[in-house]
Design an enzyme around this catalytic site. Structure first.
Site, PDB file in Angstrom:
ATOM      1  N   HIS A 189      -7.974 -22.926  -7.857  1.00 44.91           N
ATOM      2  CA  HIS A 189      -7.801 -23.630  -9.185  1.00 44.91           C
ATOM      3  C   HIS A 189      -7.373 -24.944  -9.329  1.00 44.91           C
ATOM      4  CE1 HIS A 189      -3.423 -23.313  -8.605  1.00 44.91           C
ATOM      5  NE2 HIS A 189      -3.234 -22.210  -8.203  1.00 44.91           N
ATOM      6  N   GLY A 238      -4.811 -26.654  -9.990  1.00 46.56           N
ATOM      7  CA  GLY A 238      -3.722 -27.177  -9.135  1.00 46.56           C
ATOM      8  C   GLY A 238      -4.054 -27.494  -7.873  1.00 46.56           C
ATOM      9  N   HIS A 239      -4.885 -26.643  -6.956  1.00 42.20           N
ATOM     10  CA  HIS A 239      -5.278 -26.839  -5.703  1.00 42.20           C
ATOM     11  C   HIS A 239      -6.234 -28.194  -5.895  1.00 42.20           C
ATOM     12  CE1 HIS A 239      -4.858 -22.414  -5.254  1.00 42.20           C
ATOM     13  NE2 HIS A 239      -4.086 -22.669  -4.388  1.00 42.20           N
ATOM     14  N   GLN A 277       2.799 -14.451   6.346  1.00 40.28           N
ATOM     15  CA  GLN A 277       4.095 -14.771   5.132  1.00 40.28           C
ATOM     16  C   GLN A 277       4.092 -13.550   4.187  1.00 40.28           C
ATOM     17  OE1 GLN A 277       1.652 -18.109   4.412  1.00 40.28           O
ATOM     18  NE2 GLN A 277       2.172 -18.140   2.494  1.00 40.28           N
ATOM     19  N   GLY A 298       2.132 -28.730  -3.090  1.00 42.17           N
ATOM     20  CA  GLY A 298       2.473 -29.026  -4.428  1.00 42.17           C
ATOM     21  C   GLY A 298       3.856 -28.524  -4.700  1.00 42.17           C
ATOM     22  N   MET A 355      -0.190 -23.127 -13.085  1.00 36.26           N
ATOM     23  CA  MET A 355      -1.453 -22.323 -12.397  1.00 36.26           C
ATOM     24  C   MET A 355      -1.027 -21.595 -11.154  1.00 36.26           C
ATOM     25  SD  MET A 355      -4.515 -25.221 -13.156  1.00 36.26           S
ATOM     26  CE  MET A 355      -4.730 -25.466 -14.879  1.00 36.26           C
TER      27      MET A 355
END
Ligand code: AMP
Length: 283
Positions: free
Chosen positions: A34, A36-37, A61, A147, A184
Protein backbone atom coordinates in the site's frame (compact mmCIF):
# COMPACT_ATOMS: atom_id res chain seq x y z
CA UNK A 1 12.51 -3.55 -13.33
CA UNK A 2 13.38 -7.20 -12.70
CA UNK A 3 11.57 -9.74 -10.52
CA UNK A 4 14.01 -12.23 -9.00
CA UNK A 5 12.98 -15.44 -7.25
CA UNK A 6 16.27 -17.00 -6.15
CA UNK A 7 18.99 -16.01 -3.70
CA UNK A 8 21.62 -16.76 -6.36
CA UNK A 9 19.96 -14.35 -8.85
CA UNK A 10 19.87 -11.57 -6.23
CA UNK A 11 23.56 -12.05 -5.43
CA UNK A 12 24.48 -12.01 -9.14
CA UNK A 13 22.40 -8.92 -9.93
CA UNK A 14 23.50 -6.87 -6.91
CA UNK A 15 27.11 -8.06 -7.30
CA UNK A 16 27.09 -6.56 -10.79
CA UNK A 17 25.51 -3.33 -9.55
CA UNK A 18 28.17 -2.93 -6.84
CA UNK A 19 30.96 -3.81 -9.29
CA UNK A 20 29.71 -0.88 -11.39
CA UNK A 21 30.00 1.34 -8.28
CA UNK A 22 26.27 1.51 -7.50
CA UNK A 23 24.83 1.70 -3.98
CA UNK A 24 21.87 -0.42 -2.87
CA UNK A 25 18.69 0.54 -1.00
CA UNK A 26 16.59 -2.27 0.46
CA UNK A 27 12.92 -2.32 1.50
CA UNK A 28 11.81 -5.59 3.16
CA UNK A 29 8.06 -6.28 3.04
CA UNK A 30 5.50 -9.08 3.27
CA UNK A 31 3.68 -7.81 0.15
CA UNK A 32 0.03 -6.69 -0.17
CA UNK A 33 1.69 -3.34 -0.68
CA UNK A 34 0.00 0.00 0.00
CA UNK A 35 1.06 3.64 0.05
CA UNK A 36 2.91 3.15 3.35
CA UNK A 37 5.23 0.63 1.69
CA UNK A 38 5.46 2.89 -1.37
CA UNK A 39 6.73 5.73 0.82
CA UNK A 40 9.63 3.51 1.96
CA UNK A 41 10.56 2.87 -1.69
CA UNK A 42 10.26 6.59 -2.40
CA UNK A 43 12.61 7.31 0.52
CA UNK A 44 15.16 4.84 -0.85
CA UNK A 45 15.11 5.78 -4.55
CA UNK A 46 16.75 9.24 -4.26
CA UNK A 47 19.31 8.02 -1.69
CA UNK A 48 20.58 4.92 -3.52
CA UNK A 49 21.52 4.02 -7.09
CA UNK A 50 19.30 0.93 -7.10
CA UNK A 51 16.45 -0.10 -4.80
CA UNK A 52 15.39 -3.71 -4.19
CA UNK A 53 12.09 -4.59 -2.50
CA UNK A 54 11.62 -8.04 -0.98
CA UNK A 55 8.14 -9.56 -0.91
CA UNK A 56 8.04 -12.58 1.39
CA UNK A 57 5.35 -13.72 3.83
CA UNK A 58 7.68 -15.14 6.47
CA UNK A 59 6.16 -18.19 8.19
CA UNK A 60 8.64 -17.90 11.10
CA UNK A 61 7.00 -14.75 12.43
CA UNK A 62 3.44 -16.15 12.59
CA UNK A 63 2.30 -18.18 15.60
CA UNK A 64 0.25 -21.32 14.77
CA UNK A 65 -3.03 -19.52 15.61
CA UNK A 66 -2.22 -16.42 13.50
CA UNK A 67 -3.15 -15.46 9.93
CA UNK A 68 -0.31 -16.98 7.84
CA UNK A 69 -2.66 -18.71 5.38
CA UNK A 70 -5.12 -15.81 5.17
CA UNK A 71 -2.41 -13.13 4.77
CA UNK A 72 -3.07 -11.37 1.42
CA UNK A 73 -0.75 -12.26 -1.45
CA UNK A 74 -0.88 -9.84 -4.42
CA UNK A 75 2.48 -10.10 -6.21
CA UNK A 76 1.38 -8.67 -9.59
CA UNK A 77 0.01 -5.44 -8.14
CA UNK A 78 2.96 -5.25 -5.70
CA UNK A 79 5.39 -5.35 -8.63
CA UNK A 80 3.45 -2.61 -10.45
CA UNK A 81 3.41 -0.41 -7.33
CA UNK A 82 7.15 -0.61 -6.64
CA UNK A 83 8.01 -0.21 -10.30
CA UNK A 84 5.97 2.99 -10.33
CA UNK A 85 7.88 4.17 -7.26
CA UNK A 86 11.23 3.66 -9.02
CA UNK A 87 12.53 0.34 -7.62
CA UNK A 88 14.95 -1.62 -9.82
CA UNK A 89 14.30 -5.09 -8.42
CA UNK A 90 11.74 -7.16 -6.55
CA UNK A 91 12.96 -10.24 -4.69
CA UNK A 92 10.03 -12.63 -4.29
CA UNK A 93 11.36 -15.99 -3.06
CA UNK A 94 9.30 -19.09 -2.30
CA UNK A 95 9.22 -20.49 1.24
CA UNK A 96 11.34 -23.38 -0.04
CA UNK A 97 13.94 -20.98 -1.45
CA UNK A 98 14.26 -19.24 1.91
CA UNK A 99 13.94 -22.33 4.11
CA UNK A 100 14.96 -25.43 2.12
CA UNK A 101 15.27 -27.30 5.41
CA UNK A 102 13.59 -26.73 8.77
CA UNK A 103 15.53 -23.81 10.22
CA UNK A 104 17.63 -24.51 13.32
CA UNK A 105 19.26 -21.09 13.64
CA UNK A 106 17.39 -18.25 15.31
CA UNK A 107 18.32 -14.64 15.98
CA UNK A 108 16.84 -13.20 19.16
CA UNK A 109 17.24 -9.68 20.48
CA UNK A 110 16.69 -9.48 24.24
CA UNK A 111 15.60 -6.26 25.94
CA UNK A 112 13.63 -4.28 23.37
CA UNK A 113 11.89 -7.46 22.09
CA UNK A 114 10.38 -8.24 25.47
CA UNK A 115 7.66 -5.66 26.33
CA UNK A 116 4.55 -4.69 24.30
CA UNK A 117 4.14 -7.00 21.27
CA UNK A 118 6.83 -9.28 22.74
CA UNK A 119 4.44 -10.14 25.57
CA UNK A 120 1.44 -10.72 23.29
CA UNK A 121 3.33 -12.48 20.48
CA UNK A 122 6.23 -14.25 22.25
CA UNK A 123 7.71 -15.94 19.14
CA UNK A 124 7.10 -13.10 16.67
CA UNK A 125 10.22 -10.97 16.96
CA UNK A 126 12.65 -13.90 16.81
CA UNK A 127 10.97 -14.79 13.48
CA UNK A 128 11.39 -11.20 12.28
CA UNK A 129 15.01 -10.85 13.45
CA UNK A 130 15.92 -14.19 11.86
CA UNK A 131 14.40 -13.43 8.44
CA UNK A 132 15.77 -9.88 8.39
CA UNK A 133 19.27 -11.18 9.23
CA UNK A 134 18.92 -13.68 6.39
CA UNK A 135 17.67 -11.00 3.99
CA UNK A 136 20.54 -8.67 4.96
CA UNK A 137 22.95 -11.55 4.27
CA UNK A 138 21.39 -12.09 0.82
CA UNK A 139 21.19 -8.40 -0.14
CA UNK A 140 24.62 -7.41 1.24
CA UNK A 141 25.75 -3.92 2.28
CA UNK A 142 22.85 -1.51 1.91
CA UNK A 143 20.67 1.18 3.40
CA UNK A 144 17.52 -0.55 4.67
CA UNK A 145 14.19 1.26 5.11
CA UNK A 146 11.66 0.32 7.80
CA UNK A 147 8.40 1.98 8.90
CA UNK A 148 7.95 3.64 12.28
CA UNK A 149 4.49 2.07 12.08
CA UNK A 150 6.18 -1.02 13.53
CA UNK A 151 8.13 0.99 16.09
CA UNK A 152 9.23 -1.92 18.25
CA UNK A 153 10.35 -3.88 15.17
CA UNK A 154 12.41 -0.87 14.04
CA UNK A 155 14.06 -0.63 17.48
CA UNK A 156 14.87 -4.36 17.37
CA UNK A 157 16.40 -4.19 13.88
CA UNK A 158 18.50 -1.15 14.82
CA UNK A 159 19.78 -2.89 17.95
CA UNK A 160 20.48 -6.11 16.05
CA UNK A 161 22.43 -4.24 13.34
CA UNK A 162 24.48 -2.47 16.01
CA UNK A 163 25.10 -5.55 18.17
CA UNK A 164 26.15 -7.73 15.21
CA UNK A 165 28.04 -4.99 13.27
CA UNK A 166 25.87 -5.67 10.23
CA UNK A 167 26.93 -3.69 7.16
CA UNK A 168 23.52 -2.05 6.94
CA UNK A 169 22.32 1.46 7.73
CA UNK A 170 18.82 1.13 9.19
CA UNK A 171 16.51 4.06 8.41
CA UNK A 172 13.10 4.66 10.05
CA UNK A 173 10.36 6.30 7.93
CA UNK A 174 7.12 8.04 9.03
CA UNK A 175 3.76 6.25 9.23
CA UNK A 176 1.33 6.75 6.34
CA UNK A 177 -2.32 7.06 7.32
CA UNK A 178 -5.81 6.97 5.84
CA UNK A 179 -7.70 10.29 5.90
CA UNK A 180 -9.32 9.43 9.28
CA UNK A 181 -5.90 8.71 10.80
CA UNK A 182 -5.93 4.90 10.61
CA UNK A 183 -2.38 3.71 9.94
CA UNK A 184 -2.20 1.93 6.58
CA UNK A 185 -1.71 -1.81 7.02
CA UNK A 186 -2.04 -4.90 4.86
CA UNK A 187 -4.31 -6.25 7.63
CA UNK A 188 -6.86 -3.40 7.34
CA UNK A 189 -8.67 -5.42 4.65
CA UNK A 190 -9.80 -7.81 7.39
CA UNK A 191 -11.90 -5.05 9.01
CA UNK A 192 -15.67 -5.30 8.56
CA UNK A 193 -17.75 -2.24 7.57
CA UNK A 194 -18.76 -1.87 11.24
CA UNK A 195 -15.21 -2.25 12.58
CA UNK A 196 -13.54 0.08 10.07
CA UNK A 197 -14.73 3.43 11.58
CA UNK A 198 -13.90 2.18 15.08
CA UNK A 199 -10.33 1.45 13.97
CA UNK A 200 -9.74 5.22 13.83
CA UNK A 201 -9.92 5.22 17.66
CA UNK A 202 -6.28 3.97 17.78
CA UNK A 203 -4.87 7.10 16.18
CA UNK A 204 -7.24 9.33 18.17
CA UNK A 205 -6.14 7.69 21.44
CA UNK A 206 -2.50 8.33 20.57
CA UNK A 207 -3.24 11.98 19.77
CA UNK A 208 -4.99 12.34 23.14
CA UNK A 209 -1.97 10.79 24.86
CA UNK A 210 0.38 13.17 23.05
CA UNK A 211 -1.85 16.12 23.97
CA UNK A 212 -1.70 15.14 27.65
CA UNK A 213 2.10 14.77 27.66
CA UNK A 214 2.61 17.99 25.68
CA UNK A 215 0.29 19.65 28.21
CA UNK A 216 2.64 18.67 31.07
CA UNK A 217 1.39 15.24 32.22
CA UNK A 218 4.42 13.15 33.28
CA UNK A 219 2.61 10.30 35.08
CA UNK A 220 2.54 7.29 32.70
CA UNK A 221 -0.52 5.78 34.42
CA UNK A 222 -2.52 8.94 33.80
CA UNK A 223 -1.60 8.99 30.10
CA UNK A 224 -2.41 5.30 29.78
CA UNK A 225 -5.80 5.84 31.40
CA UNK A 226 -6.64 8.58 28.87
CA UNK A 227 -5.73 6.34 25.94
CA UNK A 228 -7.57 3.32 27.35
CA UNK A 229 -10.73 5.34 28.01
CA UNK A 230 -10.79 6.41 24.37
CA UNK A 231 -10.04 2.90 23.05
CA UNK A 232 -12.93 1.56 25.15
CA UNK A 233 -15.24 3.48 22.79
CA UNK A 234 -14.25 0.97 20.08
CA UNK A 235 -16.58 -1.68 21.46
CA UNK A 236 -15.98 -4.11 18.57
CA UNK A 237 -12.29 -4.24 19.49
CA UNK A 238 -10.45 -5.97 22.33
CA UNK A 239 -7.66 -3.95 23.91
CA UNK A 240 -4.28 -5.66 23.95
CA UNK A 241 -2.23 -2.75 25.32
CA UNK A 242 -2.04 1.03 25.51
CA UNK A 243 1.30 2.10 26.92
CA UNK A 244 3.57 5.10 27.13
CA UNK A 245 7.26 4.20 27.26
CA UNK A 246 10.76 5.57 26.98
CA UNK A 247 11.43 5.68 23.21
CA UNK A 248 14.82 3.95 23.54
CA UNK A 249 14.25 1.21 26.14
CA UNK A 250 10.51 0.72 25.39
CA UNK A 251 9.99 0.40 29.15
CA UNK A 252 7.59 2.47 31.23
CA UNK A 253 9.50 4.86 33.49
CA UNK A 254 8.16 6.09 36.86
CA UNK A 255 8.10 9.63 35.49
CA UNK A 256 7.99 10.51 31.79
CA UNK A 257 11.00 12.45 30.55
CA UNK A 258 12.87 13.03 27.26
CA UNK A 259 11.73 11.15 24.17
CA UNK A 260 8.57 9.14 24.88
CA UNK A 261 6.48 6.88 22.68
CA UNK A 262 2.82 5.87 22.99
CA UNK A 263 1.95 2.49 21.55
CA UNK A 264 -1.43 0.78 21.23
CA UNK A 265 -2.64 -2.63 20.04
CA UNK A 266 -6.28 -3.63 19.54
CA UNK A 267 -7.75 -6.83 18.09
CA UNK A 268 -10.77 -6.35 15.79
CA UNK A 269 -11.98 -9.82 14.75
CA UNK A 270 -9.18 -11.26 12.57
CA UNK A 271 -7.35 -7.92 12.41
CA UNK A 272 -4.75 -7.15 15.05
CA UNK A 273 -4.02 -3.43 14.66
CA UNK A 274 -1.03 -1.60 16.13
CA UNK A 275 -0.08 2.07 16.03
CA UNK A 276 2.23 4.50 17.82
CA UNK A 277 3.26 8.13 18.05
CA UNK A 278 6.00 10.00 19.89
CA UNK A 279 6.76 13.29 21.54
CA UNK A 280 9.63 14.85 23.48
CA UNK A 281 9.45 16.35 26.95
CA UNK A 282 11.93 19.24 26.96
CA UNK A 283 14.16 20.07 29.90
P1 AMP B 1 4.94 -5.40 6.30
O1 AMP B 1 4.76 -5.73 4.85
O2 AMP B 1 3.67 -5.10 7.01
O3 AMP B 1 5.83 -6.40 7.00
O4 AMP B 1 5.73 -4.03 6.34
C1 AMP B 1 6.92 -3.84 5.60
C2 AMP B 1 7.51 -2.52 5.98
O5 AMP B 1 6.59 -1.47 5.68
C3 AMP B 1 7.82 -2.41 7.48
O6 AMP B 1 9.05 -1.72 7.65
C4 AMP B 1 6.65 -1.60 7.98
O7 AMP B 1 6.94 -0.87 9.17
C5 AMP B 1 6.39 -0.66 6.82
N1 AMP B 1 5.03 -0.13 6.87
C6 AMP B 1 3.88 -0.84 7.02
N2 AMP B 1 2.82 -0.01 7.09
C7 AMP B 1 3.30 1.26 6.99
C8 AMP B 1 2.72 2.55 7.00
N3 AMP B 1 1.40 2.72 7.15
N4 AMP B 1 3.52 3.64 6.87
C9 AMP B 1 4.87 3.47 6.73
N5 AMP B 1 5.49 2.27 6.71
C10 AMP B 1 4.72 1.18 6.84
Amino acid sequence: MKVLHTIADVRTALGAERAAGRTVGFVPTMGALHDGHKSLVEASVPENDVTIVSVFVNPLQFAPDEDLDAYPRTLDSDVALVEGAGAAYVFAPSVNEMYPEPIETTVTVAGVSEPLDGRSRPTHFAGVATVVTKLFSIIGPCRAYFGQKDFQQLAIIKKMALDLSLDVTVIGCPTHREPDGLAMSSRNIYLSDEERPQAARLNEALLLGIEAVDGGETNPAAVQAIMKAHLAKADLGTLDYAEVVDAKTLLTPDVLTGEVRMLVAVQFGKARLIDNMGTTIEG
